[in-house]
Design a protein around this motif. Structure first.
Motif, PDB file in Angstrom:
ATOM      1  N   SER A 195       0.758  -1.269   0.054  1.00  0.00           N
ATOM      2  CA  SER A 195       0.054   0.067  -0.016  1.00  0.00           C
ATOM      3  C   SER A 195       0.916   1.303  -0.020  1.00  0.00           C
ATOM      4  N   ALA A 213      -5.434  -0.711  -0.682  1.00  0.00           N
ATOM      5  CA  ALA A 213      -4.494   0.197  -1.501  1.00  0.00           C
ATOM      6  C   ALA A 213      -5.447   1.594  -2.028  1.00  0.00           C
ATOM      7  N   TRP A 221     -11.477   2.257  -1.739  1.00  0.00           N
ATOM      8  CA  TRP A 221      -9.704   1.390  -1.658  1.00  0.00           C
ATOM      9  C   TRP A 221     -10.012   0.094  -2.457  1.00  0.00           C
TER      10      TRP A 221
END
Length: 322
Positions: A195, A213, A221
């Protein structure tokens, strides 16, 4: 009774199973239940230590949480509330195999899992936390003698005080039925992409513990767990495990907080709708539901993959500033 006689009596009790089950069995805190009964390969990840039946559909189990854990490491000297969810999951799988007749090798399809934890009861002491767990089986459904669906209501106690309550429901499938349900050969585990976000933004201390991420949209995300994570992927799966999705819901909730704020998780209600597959984008979206008080929040988190909902989770907690 001579020492040799006592030893033979104890050996016979062990052979007969009297130290593990039965209404008069003492509780054991010196070993765990079998790893395969709770779908873990590492004994360090097994939190249950013994079980006995206390009624027709009721069981009392014992367990132990370590003072420190590689992943479930809560804030401010407290146990991680999500450890209660993992314990509830283990209770369900153990009882299904050990008490309800589901053979090893069968699969469990999660329907829902919810818990409420009291942060004031999660303080870590000078020794590991010994637990007593009450479990009541509900809505047992069978086809002939085979269990196909069941639910549990669970209370986790420590020192005579309830630290968490919860409920879970699973569907059970034979290997053949599961293969027909899955249809195609599942994707292999993907290569991990770290990430771009600092772990602290998601309440984590290590990059490998981050399961999200960034995307181009606020409050959204991409699910991106590390497939080599020693806890989240302790045993081979052909899909993203439910506990990873629950951790994603928590991290997405934390991702909504303004800098300088932290969240103490107090409750989560999760409905699992379909499998999250490897190697295909799964998007995690979070939106506030309402603010109950100045220091509390509730968030709806949804996971979507290939245009379908994978899971919904309502996450609640207490917000601290500064």
């Amino acid at each position: 009774m001579t020492p040799n006689t006592a030893a033979r009596t104890e050996d016979r009790s062990i052979e007969e199973g009297n130290l593990v089950s039965g209404p008069d069995a003492p509780f054991l805190l010196t070993t765990t239940v079998p790893c395969e009964y709770v779908r873990h390969s590492s004994m360090a990840e097994v939190f249950l230590t013994s079980c006995r039946r206390s009624g027709a559909t009721r069981f009392t189990l014992t367990g132990q949480w370590p003072r420190a854990h590689a992943f479930f490491n809560g804030p401010d000297g407290r146990h991680d509330p999500l450890q209660a969810a993992e314990t509830i999951r283990q209770v369900a799988l153990y009882l299904a195999h050990a008490e309800l007749g589901v053979p090893l090798g069968h699969h469990f399809l999660p329907c829902d899992l919810s818990f409420t934890a009291d942060p004031d009861e999660l303080a870590i002491g000078m020794v590991p936390s010994d637990l007593s767990i009450d479990a009541n089986c509900t809505d047992l459904k069978r086809k002939g003698s085979r269990l196909v669906e069941f639910g549990l209501d669970i209370t986790i106690w420590r020192g005579g005080r309830a630290l968490a309550t919860g409920a879970v429901r699973f569907v059970c499938a034979s290997p053949g039925a599961y293969q027909r349900l899955r249809g195609t050969v599942p994707d292999p585990l993907p290569a991990h992409r770290p990430s771009e976000v600092a772990p602290a933004a998601f309440g984590r201390g290590l990059p490998r513990d981050v399961v999200l991420a960034l995307s181009e949209h606020p409050g959204r995300w991409r699910l991106s767990p590390d497939p080599d994570h020693p806890v989240l992927f302790d045993i081979g799966d052909d899909h993203i495990p439910p506990m990873v999705l629950m951790e994603a819901a928590r991290q997405a909730t934390l991702g909504l907080l303004v800098p300088g704020c932290s969240l103490t998780l107090t409750a989560m209600t999760t409905e699992f709708l379909s499998y999250a597959e490897f190697n295909r984008p799964c998007w995690i979206e979070a939106a506030p539901l309402f603010v109950q008080q100045a220091d509390s929040m509730s968030v709806l988190v949804t996971g979507r993959q290939d245009g379908r909902r994978v899971f919904d989770a309502q996450v609640s907690g207490t917000v601290s500033r500064g």
